[in-house]
Design a protein around this motif. Structure first.
Motif, PDB file in Angstrom:
ATOM      1  N   TYR A   1       0.864  -1.178   0.000  1.00 56.81           N
ATOM      2  CA  TYR A   1       0.000   0.000   0.000  1.00 56.81           C
ATOM      3  C   TYR A   1       0.897   1.223   0.000  1.00 56.81           C
ATOM      4  O   TYR A   1       1.848   1.277   0.779  1.00 56.81           O
ATOM      5  CB  TYR A   1      -0.872  -0.035   1.260  1.00 56.81           C
ATOM      6  CG  TYR A   1      -2.115   0.803   1.220  1.00 56.81           C
ATOM      7  CD1 TYR A   1      -3.303   0.301   0.692  1.00 56.81           C
ATOM      8  CD2 TYR A   1      -2.129   2.088   1.736  1.00 56.81           C
ATOM      9  CE1 TYR A   1      -4.464   1.064   0.668  1.00 56.81           C
ATOM     10  CE2 TYR A   1      -3.287   2.850   1.722  1.00 56.81           C
ATOM     11  CZ  TYR A   1      -4.448   2.335   1.186  1.00 56.81           C
ATOM     12  OH  TYR A   1      -5.591   3.086   1.155  1.00 56.81           O
TER      13      TYR A   1
ATOM     14  N   LEU B   1      -2.200   6.996  -4.781  1.00 56.85           N
ATOM     15  CA  LEU B   1      -2.369   5.936  -3.791  1.00 56.85           C
ATOM     16  C   LEU B   1      -2.221   4.589  -4.501  1.00 56.85           C
ATOM     17  O   LEU B   1      -3.170   4.054  -5.066  1.00 56.85           O
ATOM     18  CB  LEU B   1      -3.740   6.042  -3.116  1.00 56.85           C
ATOM     19  CG  LEU B   1      -4.028   5.036  -1.996  1.00 56.85           C
ATOM     20  CD1 LEU B   1      -3.008   5.172  -0.870  1.00 56.85           C
ATOM     21  CD2 LEU B   1      -5.430   5.228  -1.438  1.00 56.85           C
TER      22      LEU B   1
ATOM     23  N   GLN C   1      -1.448   0.519  -5.002  1.00 60.78           N
ATOM     24  CA  GLN C   1      -1.687  -0.767  -4.346  1.00 60.78           C
ATOM     25  C   GLN C   1      -1.189  -1.889  -5.244  1.00 60.78           C
ATOM     26  O   GLN C   1      -1.210  -1.771  -6.477  1.00 60.78           O
ATOM     27  CB  GLN C   1      -3.172  -0.988  -4.057  1.00 60.78           C
ATOM     28  CG  GLN C   1      -3.740  -0.171  -2.921  1.00 60.78           C
ATOM     29  CD  GLN C   1      -5.170  -0.573  -2.578  1.00 60.78           C
ATOM     30  OE1 GLN C   1      -5.617  -1.663  -2.923  1.00 60.78           O
ATOM     31  NE2 GLN C   1      -5.884   0.305  -1.897  1.00 60.78           N
TER      32      GLN C   1
ATOM     33  N   GLY D   1      -6.614   1.852  -4.987  1.00 61.97           N
ATOM     34  CA  GLY D   1      -6.598   3.203  -4.426  1.00 61.97           C
ATOM     35  C   GLY D   1      -7.762   4.051  -4.888  1.00 61.97           C
ATOM     36  O   GLY D   1      -8.077   5.080  -4.283  1.00 61.97           O
TER      37      GLY D   1
ATOM     38  N   SER E   1      -8.755   2.109   5.433  1.00 59.26           N
ATOM     39  CA  SER E   1      -8.541   1.535   4.104  1.00 59.26           C
ATOM     40  C   SER E   1      -7.523   0.397   4.128  1.00 59.26           C
ATOM     41  O   SER E   1      -7.641  -0.566   3.364  1.00 59.26           O
ATOM     42  CB  SER E   1      -8.113   2.624   3.122  1.00 59.26           C
ATOM     43  OG  SER E   1      -6.894   3.202   3.520  1.00 59.26           O
ATOM     44  N   VAL E   2      -6.514   0.483   5.002  1.00 60.70           N
ATOM     45  CA  VAL E   2      -5.570  -0.630   5.146  1.00 60.70           C
ATOM     46  C   VAL E   2      -6.300  -1.861   5.676  1.00 60.70           C
ATOM     47  O   VAL E   2      -6.049  -2.991   5.241  1.00 60.70           O
ATOM     48  CB  VAL E   2      -4.398  -0.243   6.069  1.00 60.70           C
ATOM     49  CG1 VAL E   2      -3.536  -1.467   6.403  1.00 60.70           C
ATOM     50  CG2 VAL E   2      -3.531   0.820   5.424  1.00 60.70           C
TER      51      VAL E   2
ATOM     52  N   LEU F   1      -8.164  -3.414   2.870  1.00 58.77           N
ATOM     53  CA  LEU F   1      -7.210  -4.150   2.040  1.00 58.77           C
ATOM     54  C   LEU F   1      -6.912  -5.521   2.660  1.00 58.77           C
ATOM     55  O   LEU F   1      -6.861  -6.540   1.959  1.00 58.77           O
ATOM     56  CB  LEU F   1      -5.916  -3.343   1.908  1.00 58.77           C
ATOM     57  CG  LEU F   1      -4.846  -3.883   0.968  1.00 58.77           C
ATOM     58  CD1 LEU F   1      -5.230  -3.607  -0.483  1.00 58.77           C
ATOM     59  CD2 LEU F   1      -3.496  -3.219   1.266  1.00 58.77           C
TER      60      LEU F   1
ATOM     61  N   ILE G   1       1.460  -6.856   5.454  1.00 58.44           N
ATOM     62  CA  ILE G   1       1.113  -5.650   4.714  1.00 58.44           C
ATOM     63  C   ILE G   1       2.310  -4.710   4.814  1.00 58.44           C
ATOM     64  O   ILE G   1       2.780  -4.405   5.913  1.00 58.44           O
ATOM     65  CB  ILE G   1      -0.130  -4.954   5.289  1.00 58.44           C
ATOM     66  CG1 ILE G   1      -1.357  -5.862   5.161  1.00 58.44           C
ATOM     67  CG2 ILE G   1      -0.383  -3.624   4.582  1.00 58.44           C
ATOM     68  CD1 ILE G   1      -2.602  -5.295   5.820  1.00 58.44           C
TER      69      ILE G   1
ATOM     70  N   ILE H   1       3.630  -0.948   3.903  1.00 59.24           N
ATOM     71  CA  ILE H   1       3.205   0.397   3.516  1.00 59.24           C
ATOM     72  C   ILE H   1       4.422   1.151   3.008  1.00 59.24           C
ATOM     73  O   ILE H   1       5.406   1.332   3.739  1.00 59.24           O
ATOM     74  CB  ILE H   1       2.554   1.120   4.708  1.00 59.24           C
ATOM     75  CG1 ILE H   1       1.301   0.362   5.164  1.00 59.24           C
ATOM     76  CG2 ILE H   1       2.205   2.553   4.337  1.00 59.24           C
ATOM     77  CD1 ILE H   1       0.746   0.819   6.489  1.00 59.24           C
TER      78      ILE H   1
END
Length: 438
Positions: free
Chosen positions: A189, A195, A197, A215, A322-323, A326, A336, A338
């Motif tokens: 992410y 944004l 992904q 995104g 939003s994470v 995901l 995950i 970032i």
């Protein structure tokens, strides 16, 4: 009596034979091991040059490496950053880079078998159009013009995904310290200007990166104030379209509008209208001199202005939300990651606000969310270029297996789950007495 004597002789012979077999096996092992070491030493001196690049609309970063067995041990031979707008094609930039480093290239064998470019644009069939530069790029055509065996074009955020496989433990911050499934899906992410992904899947041999446009998924307001923010952003999207001479119907506010670096500016403007009594003219004057998002972030970190702090708290909570979405979509038990420039620069904000809470606040699946490891890649890690190097090493292993390259098939130096390890590698677990499940 004869039977007892025969059994005794057989037992004696077995006792004598066992050490000899052991010594023979040990000798064979030592000889083989020594031979492998000799081969490994020989392979260390074999390597090929390769070019990687991180190509954007403003600048093109080009680097030249010589392959080694391990990525972290490879020497950087040359590097340079070019202004993209000064050239009519990426091929001209690469050709100029090669001409400028001709002596170094000749000193290292004179051949460049592969070139991997991470570009800002959607790549299909090894071809891409970059609207910010007007470049139409085709890998096969570039191979012909540059005399390089393999030119690979990939989306810049796909490059970020492959970069995850080349990270060292010192390259990221741990947000949620949970063990990783060494073969599980991985999600990437990246809030920056936009944004990005992507996600990675394991095929039994190595990880493959898949692009995503997640995104642009809907941002979902959760409170009355956030509903007002949603309407505010819709109005702003319409106003910007009109300024470009377009009339559009807006029925969608994406996550990118809130969580990207550009989104932070709009969040400030919204909370400025909500709390006009807390607006500081001195801070607004700063915003006319340096980047507005940076000013908002600085004062939010200092916690000396309510509007700036409120904007960044909104950013952090929407980011966490939003994470978490995901994580629900991919169940990334491999972690995950970032990336992007915004999160690492605002790590303190993420730690002080309810960022992790909003990731895990998924009702009946909150416990599942809490088991997923989460990392933030440090800002000084050129992860796109690292990803291009990972792909280049895979190509070189295919073209020149004699180099003995050990490709990055999995992320390294993570805390890996003992449970997953026990299921996947029971023979390893049985060899270590201290490898126990809690």
């Amino acid at each position: 009596k004869m039977a007892r004597r025969w059994i005794s002789m057989a037992f004696h012979r077995a006792r004598m034979a066992a050490p000899m077999a052991l010594l023979s096996g040990l000798g064979g092992y030592l000889i083989c091991n020594q031979w492998e070491k000799v081969q490994c030493e020989e392979r260390k001196h074999v390597g090929h040059l390769y070019i990687v690049g991180d190509i954007g609309g403003t600048k093109s970063r080009i680097q030249l490496y010589k392959s080694g067995i391990e990525l972290k041990d490879e020497p950087l031979v040359a590097k340079k950053t070019y202004k993209s707008q000064d050239y009519s094609s990426l091929t001209l930039i690469i050709q100029k880079f090669c001409d400028e480093n001709k002596e170094l290239i000749n000193e290292n064998g004179g051949q460049i078998p592969t070139c991997i470019m991470a570009v800002a644009g959607p790549v299909e069939m090894n071809a891409v159009y970059m609207p910010n530069t007007g470049w139409n790029l085709r890998g096969d055509r570039m191979e012909e013009l540059l005399g390089i065996d393999r030119v690979v074009l990939m989306n810049d955020f796909v490059g970020v995904g492959y970069g995850i496989l080349g990270l060292e433990k010192s390259d990221y911050h741990v947000i949620q310290d949970k063990p990783c499934n060494p073969k599980g899906p991985i999600a990437v992410y990246g809030p920056g200007t936009g944004l990005g992904q992507a996600f990675l899947t394991y095929n039994g041999k190595e990880y493959t990166v898949w692009p995503s446009e997640g995104g642009h998924s809907d941002w979902a307001p959760r409170t009355n104030q956030e509903m007002r923010l949603w309407h505010f952003l819709k109005s702003r999207i319409r106003a910007r379209a009109r300024a470009r001479g377009k009339t559009i119907h807006v029925d969608h506010v994406s996550q990118e509008r809130v969580i990207s670096g550009t989104g932070i500016k709009d969040l400030y403007d919204f909370y400025r209208s909500e709390y006009p009594e807390f607006v500081d003219p001195a801070i607004e004057d700063e915003m006319t001199k340096i980047d507005k998002s940076a000013v908002i972030s600085i004062h939010a970190h200092r916690n000396d202005n309510f509007v700036c702090r409120k904007a960044m708290e909104q950013w952090a909570s929407s980011f966490g939300q939003s994470v978490g979405d995901l994580a629900l979509q991919y169940l990334p038990t491999g972690g995950i990651y970032i990336a992007g420039g915004v999160a690492p620069k605002n790590l303190k904000i993420l730690q002080e606000t309810k960022f992790k809470h909003w990731i895990n606040a998924k009702g009946r699946l909150s416990q599942t969310m809490e088991s997923i490891p989460i990392f933030v890649v440090k800002d000084d890690v050129p992860i796109g270029l690292v990803g291009a190097r990972v792909v280049a090493r895979r190509v070189l292993k295919e073209l020149h297996p004699e180099d003995g390259i050990n490709p990055e098939n999995q992320p390294r130096n993570r805390l890996e789950s003992e449970l997953f390890m026990e299921k996947a590698y029971p023979e390893i677990v049985s060899l270590h007495d201290d490898f126990t499940l809690g």
